[in-house]
Design a protein around this motif. Structure first.
Motif, PDB file in Angstrom:
ATOM      1  N   THR A 129      59.741  47.041  56.200  1.00 48.65           N
ATOM      2  CA  THR A 129      58.296  47.006  56.391  1.00 48.65           C
ATOM      3  C   THR A 129      57.998  46.925  57.879  1.00 48.65           C
ATOM      4  OG1 THR A 129      58.299  44.608  56.032  1.00 48.65           O
ATOM      5  CG2 THR A 129      57.726  46.006  54.149  1.00 48.65           C
ATOM      6  N   TYR A 130      56.771  47.296  58.218  1.00 51.24           N
ATOM      7  CA  TYR A 130      56.322  47.257  59.604  1.00 51.24           C
ATOM      8  C   TYR A 130      54.929  46.658  59.620  1.00 51.24           C
ATOM      9  CZ  TYR A 130      54.940  48.789  64.259  1.00 51.24           C
ATOM     10  OH  TYR A 130      54.486  48.820  65.556  1.00 51.24           O
ATOM     11  N   LEU A 131      54.779  45.577  60.344  1.00 49.08           N
ATOM     12  CA  LEU A 131      53.530  44.828  60.436  1.00 49.08           C
ATOM     13  C   LEU A 131      53.124  44.287  59.062  1.00 49.08           C
ATOM     14  CD1 LEU A 131      51.571  47.144  62.905  1.00 49.08           C
ATOM     15  CD2 LEU A 131      52.890  45.091  63.449  1.00 49.08           C
ATOM     16  N   GLN A 132      52.026  43.572  59.021  1.00 52.74           N
ATOM     17  CA  GLN A 132      51.550  42.963  57.776  1.00 52.74           C
ATOM     18  C   GLN A 132      50.461  43.790  57.107  1.00 52.74           C
ATOM     19  OE1 GLN A 132      52.878  40.114  56.380  1.00 52.74           O
ATOM     20  NE2 GLN A 132      54.367  40.389  58.010  1.00 52.74           N
ATOM     21  N   SER A 133      50.148  44.931  57.691  1.00 55.12           N
ATOM     22  CA  SER A 133      48.996  45.702  57.227  1.00 55.12           C
ATOM     23  C   SER A 133      49.348  46.790  56.221  1.00 55.12           C
ATOM     24  CB  SER A 133      48.271  46.311  58.424  1.00 55.12           C
ATOM     25  OG  SER A 133      49.167  47.093  59.186  1.00 55.12           O
ATOM     26  N   GLY A 134      50.564  46.757  55.692  1.00 57.85           N
ATOM     27  CA  GLY A 134      50.877  47.671  54.607  1.00 57.85           C
ATOM     28  C   GLY A 134      51.579  48.946  55.011  1.00 57.85           C
ATOM     29  N   ASN A 135      52.647  48.816  55.761  1.00 62.60           N
ATOM     30  CA  ASN A 135      53.482  49.957  56.114  1.00 62.60           C
ATOM     31  C   ASN A 135      54.900  49.642  55.672  1.00 62.60           C
ATOM     32  OD1 ASN A 135      51.462  51.365  57.944  1.00 62.60           O
ATOM     33  ND2 ASN A 135      51.638  49.387  58.945  1.00 62.60           N
ATOM     34  N   ALA A 136      55.492  50.553  54.939  1.00 57.73           N
ATOM     35  CA  ALA A 136      56.876  50.369  54.518  1.00 57.73           C
ATOM     36  C   ALA A 136      57.585  51.708  54.622  1.00 57.73           C
ATOM     37  CB  ALA A 136      56.949  49.841  53.090  1.00 57.73           C
ATOM     38  N   VAL A 137      58.892  51.628  54.746  1.00 58.59           N
ATOM     39  CA  VAL A 137      59.741  52.814  54.773  1.00 58.59           C
ATOM     40  C   VAL A 137      60.823  52.585  53.734  1.00 58.59           C
ATOM     41  CG1 VAL A 137      61.391  54.107  56.191  1.00 58.59           C
ATOM     42  CG2 VAL A 137      59.242  53.320  57.186  1.00 58.59           C
ATOM     43  N   PHE A 138      61.134  53.629  52.981  1.00 55.11           N
ATOM     44  CA  PHE A 138      62.186  53.514  51.970  1.00 55.11           C
ATOM     45  C   PHE A 138      62.875  54.856  51.794  1.00 55.11           C
ATOM     46  CE2 PHE A 138      58.321  54.630  49.661  1.00 55.11           C
ATOM     47  CZ  PHE A 138      58.738  55.656  48.817  1.00 55.11           C
ATOM     48  N   THR A 139      64.080  54.787  51.255  1.00 54.79           N
ATOM     49  CA  THR A 139      64.863  55.981  50.953  1.00 54.79           C
ATOM     50  C   THR A 139      65.001  56.069  49.445  1.00 54.79           C
ATOM     51  OG1 THR A 139      66.065  55.745  53.024  1.00 54.79           O
ATOM     52  CG2 THR A 139      67.090  57.127  51.342  1.00 54.79           C
ATOM     53  N   THR A 140      64.919  57.290  48.940  1.00 49.65           N
ATOM     54  CA  THR A 140      65.051  57.498  47.501  1.00 49.65           C
ATOM     55  C   THR A 140      65.850  58.764  47.238  1.00 49.65           C
ATOM     56  OG1 THR A 140      63.839  57.387  45.420  1.00 49.65           O
ATOM     57  CG2 THR A 140      62.895  58.772  47.138  1.00 49.65           C
ATOM     58  N   ASP A 141      66.439  58.836  46.078  1.00 45.87           N
ATOM     59  CA  ASP A 141      67.235  60.007  45.684  1.00 45.87           C
ATOM     60  C   ASP A 141      66.438  60.893  44.755  1.00 45.87           C
ATOM     61  OD1 ASP A 141      69.570  59.233  47.042  1.00 45.87           O
ATOM     62  OD2 ASP A 141      70.108  57.866  45.426  1.00 45.87           O
ATOM     63  N   GLY A 142      66.840  62.127  44.721  1.00 50.71           N
ATOM     64  CA  GLY A 142      66.280  63.045  43.747  1.00 50.71           C
ATOM     65  C   GLY A 142      64.932  63.594  44.144  1.00 50.71           C
ATOM     66  N   PRO A 143      64.514  64.589  43.405  1.00 47.25           N
ATOM     67  CA  PRO A 143      63.204  65.172  43.693  1.00 47.25           C
ATOM     68  C   PRO A 143      62.100  64.208  43.276  1.00 47.25           C
ATOM     69  CG  PRO A 143      64.116  66.145  41.715  1.00 47.25           C
ATOM     70  CD  PRO A 143      65.168  65.225  42.272  1.00 47.25           C
ATOM     71  N   GLY A 144      61.087  64.165  44.067  1.00 51.21           N
ATOM     72  CA  GLY A 144      59.940  63.327  43.741  1.00 51.21           C
ATOM     73  C   GLY A 144      58.787  63.735  44.614  1.00 51.21           C
ATOM     74  N   SER A 145      57.651  63.894  44.021  1.00 54.62           N
ATOM     75  CA  SER A 145      56.498  64.270  44.827  1.00 54.62           C
ATOM     76  C   SER A 145      55.923  63.026  45.481  1.00 54.62           C
ATOM     77  CB  SER A 145      55.442  64.955  43.964  1.00 54.62           C
ATOM     78  OG  SER A 145      54.786  64.011  43.147  1.00 54.62           O
ATOM     79  N   GLU A 146      55.296  63.225  46.626  1.00 52.53           N
ATOM     80  CA  GLU A 146      54.673  62.103  47.319  1.00 52.53           C
ATOM     81  C   GLU A 146      53.626  61.443  46.439  1.00 52.53           C
ATOM     82  OE1 GLU A 146      55.119  63.742  51.911  1.00 52.53           O
ATOM     83  OE2 GLU A 146      53.254  64.114  50.820  1.00 52.53           O
ATOM     84  N   SER A 147      52.855  62.241  45.715  1.00 54.70           N
ATOM     85  CA  SER A 147      51.803  61.656  44.873  1.00 54.70           C
ATOM     86  C   SER A 147      52.394  60.866  43.714  1.00 54.70           C
ATOM     87  CB  SER A 147      50.826  62.719  44.384  1.00 54.70           C
ATOM     88  OG  SER A 147      51.480  63.676  43.596  1.00 54.70           O
ATOM     89  N   ALA A 148      53.487  61.337  43.123  1.00 52.49           N
ATOM     90  CA  ALA A 148      54.124  60.604  42.025  1.00 52.49           C
ATOM     91  C   ALA A 148      54.710  59.286  42.531  1.00 52.49           C
ATOM     92  CB  ALA A 148      55.206  61.454  41.360  1.00 52.49           C
ATOM     93  N   LEU A 149      55.319  59.302  43.707  1.00 54.14           N
ATOM     94  CA  LEU A 149      55.857  58.074  44.287  1.00 54.14           C
ATOM     95  C   LEU A 149      54.724  57.092  44.581  1.00 54.14           C
ATOM     96  CD1 LEU A 149      58.464  59.665  46.705  1.00 54.14           C
ATOM     97  CD2 LEU A 149      59.004  58.218  44.731  1.00 54.14           C
ATOM     98  N   ALA A 150      53.616  57.579  45.126  1.00 54.86           N
ATOM     99  CA  ALA A 150      52.467  56.711  45.426  1.00 54.86           C
ATOM    100  C   ALA A 150      51.900  56.103  44.152  1.00 54.86           C
ATOM    101  CB  ALA A 150      51.397  57.500  46.178  1.00 54.86           C
TER     102      ALA A 150
END
Length: 184
Positions: free
Chosen positions: A39-60
């Protein structure tokens, strides 16, 4: 295929409302099967790694549902990959290297927005503040910062953002998320 994404949460940990501790956000993302969660700061930023196909909207959508189940409130989320974030940084029409991070912002949108949406904004009256549209992003140049910006107040009105999710990040955060997603 492994992909690293940035997660942008809208409107959490603001003035004591909609509290979402970053440690618990990391746990939630790991519980959804994501790795290398940071995570970065307290305002709601995160970074993650995932496998396989996935759309940004489905992940959100998956993160939004998990937040509502665990924390009891709705939270709009956007997910963007490194390529997109780097392209936004590179396409900035303002002199980013000459400005302080608080003077330049990216407003990320859930979908493309057009100039027609902002046709009623009298940009000349708000100068020297200025905005420009890009790929699912608005660049905001606010010489006195976002907190005092009449332009930001105008373009972020709910009536101008109806039907889309919009969340702003200052340029320091824009750059940091590009860096963090590149390292993934």
């Amino acid at each position: 295929m492994t992909t690293t994404y940035a997660l942008l949460l809208r409107g959490i940990n603001v003035s004591g409302h909609r509290k979402l501790p970053m440690a618990e956000l990391r746990e939630l993302l790991e519980g959804l099967g994501h790795r290398d969660v940071r995570t970065y700061l307290q305002s709601g930023n995160a970074v993650f790694t995932t496998d396989g196909p996935g759309s940004e909207s489905a992940l959100a959508t998956a993160v939004e549902q998990a937040i509502e189940e665990r924390f009891g409130f709705a939270c709009d989320c956007l997910v963007r990959d490194h390529g997109y974030l780097a392209a936004v940084e590179q396409a900035c029409p303002f002199p980013a290297d000459e400005l302080e991070g608080k003077q330049l912002h990216a407003v990320y949108y859930s979908e493309q927005v057009t100039a027609d949406r902002f046709a009623a904004v009298d940009a000349e009256a708000l100068a020297p503040e200025a905005f420009a549209l890009g790929d699912r992003v608005m660049y905001l140049h606010t010489p006195d910062g976002l907190g005092r910006s009449k332009l930001a107040e105008t373009v972020m009105r709910p009536s101008l953002n109806k039907g889309v999710v919009a969340t702003a990040r200052n340029w320091n955060t824009v750059r940091k998320l590009v860096e963090m997603t590149a390292a993934g």
